[in-house]
Write an enzyme that holds these catalytic residues in place. Sequence first.
Site, mmCIF file in Angstrom:
data_model
loop_
_atom_site.group_PDB
_atom_site.id
_atom_site.type_symbol
_atom_site.label_atom_id
_atom_site.label_comp_id
_atom_site.label_asym_id
_atom_site.label_seq_id
_atom_site.Cartn_x
_atom_site.Cartn_y
_atom_site.Cartn_z
ATOM 1 N N GLN A 96 -54.047 48.684 -98.658
ATOM 2 C CA GLN A 96 -55.400 49.276 -98.649
ATOM 3 C C GLN A 96 -56.401 48.151 -98.419
ATOM 4 O O GLN A 96 -57.265 47.880 -99.243
ATOM 5 C CB GLN A 96 -55.665 49.987 -99.965
ATOM 6 C CG GLN A 96 -54.762 51.192 -100.169
ATOM 7 C CD GLN A 96 -55.175 52.006 -101.376
ATOM 8 O OE1 GLN A 96 -56.338 52.297 -101.572
ATOM 9 N NE2 GLN A 96 -54.208 52.361 -102.197
ATOM 10 N N LYS A 191 -44.580 52.367 -83.307
ATOM 11 C CA LYS A 191 -44.586 53.384 -84.379
ATOM 12 C C LYS A 191 -46.016 53.850 -84.629
ATOM 13 O O LYS A 191 -46.949 53.072 -84.453
ATOM 14 C CB LYS A 191 -44.023 52.713 -85.649
ATOM 15 C CG LYS A 191 -44.142 53.490 -86.932
ATOM 16 C CD LYS A 191 -43.647 52.684 -88.134
ATOM 17 C CE LYS A 191 -44.769 52.322 -89.075
ATOM 18 N NZ LYS A 191 -44.361 51.651 -90.298
HETATM 19 C C1 R5P Z 1 -46.435 49.346 -92.802
HETATM 20 O O1 R5P Z 1 -47.201 48.882 -91.977
HETATM 21 C C2 R5P Z 1 -45.453 48.509 -93.545
HETATM 22 O O2 R5P Z 1 -45.178 47.307 -92.879
HETATM 23 C C3 R5P Z 1 -44.155 49.248 -93.795
HETATM 24 O O3 R5P Z 1 -43.555 49.554 -92.548
HETATM 25 C C4 R5P Z 1 -44.419 50.533 -94.554
HETATM 26 O O4 R5P Z 1 -45.177 50.287 -95.672
HETATM 27 C C5 R5P Z 1 -43.123 51.203 -94.927
HETATM 28 O O5 R5P Z 1 -43.402 52.388 -95.596
HETATM 29 P P1 R5P Z 1 -42.332 53.551 -95.632
HETATM 30 O O6 R5P Z 1 -41.055 52.962 -96.143
HETATM 31 O O7 R5P Z 1 -42.930 54.560 -96.590
HETATM 32 O O8 R5P Z 1 -42.226 54.097 -94.256
#
Ligand code: R5P
Length: 291
Positions: A96, A191
């Site tokens: 955040q 992504k």
């Molecule tokens: C996002 O930018 C982070 O680098 C991680 O890819 C993310 O926090 C992973 O979250 P989750 O396991 O919920 O997809």
Amino acid sequence: MVKFAVIGGNASRDLAKRIARRLKATYVETQTKIFPDGESMITFGRIPKKSAVIVVQSTYPPVDTNLLQALSIISEARKSSSKVYAVIPYMGYARQDKQFLSGEIITMSIVAKMIKMAGAKKVIFVDIHSKTGLNHFKITKENVSAIPELAKYFKKMKLTNPLVVSPDLGGSLRAKKFAGVLNTDFIALKKSRDRNTGKVQIHSSKADVRGRDLIVVDDIISTGGSIVKATQFLKRQKCKRVLVACTHGLFIGDAIRKMKNAGVSQIISTNTIPRSTSKVDVSGVIVESIQ
Ligand code: R5P
């Protein structure tokens, strides 16, 4: 020579002990009692006079409880020493760090102010989510990386033509660094995440991964959603195995089961968050930033 005392908070005792051993420092034990209403009561032993104090406490879930404990210990330590270093291996709220949707509060900035106010002279993180987060801290700060240590762990494995994969473009440099240690190449997938629902999508059209062992590297794994989507995409491209490396394994709910069901054969994380997957110790890289 600076004399160090290390205080381990409830969330990072084992890591704090390892840091103390490496520094040949006094380890100051803390005792934490959680009352039925959720409040924490912390007591700790005597801090040796004229010591620089290192407080070690990650802020993984329960995030606010662990954060408040870190602030309380820093504040108490400040009464005994003007040199208090806050080691927060996993920094909660680091995602955040800016406003994604209008009206959102940038909580990282508030947390940074609180850590300064509690009395930390310097703050040390391991693979903090972004430089933006780091910039909220108006005290001496350092971000150390666990990526070389994670990569060394994978280097000892028997892998077939390994390829390092970042699940998103933002993680390209991380994947490049990891691949450098393994002396191999890397790719980054495209992504996107719906900021309202949290739903993740992979947009990459094709990747030449046929028959190769893939190591998907991320900083944080929370719900496992990003890894699941990346694994499903890579499996469709006929890769061999998908192995996963991350610095901070939050693994909320049944994240591990979901990743395994998607086809992940192994998950390795560090001890910034103590988990059964924490095979890589970050005490060495943290100590390098203190000495
Ligand atoms: C996002 O930018 C982070 O680098 C991680 O890819 C993310 O926090 C992973 O979250 P989750 O396991 O919920 O997809």
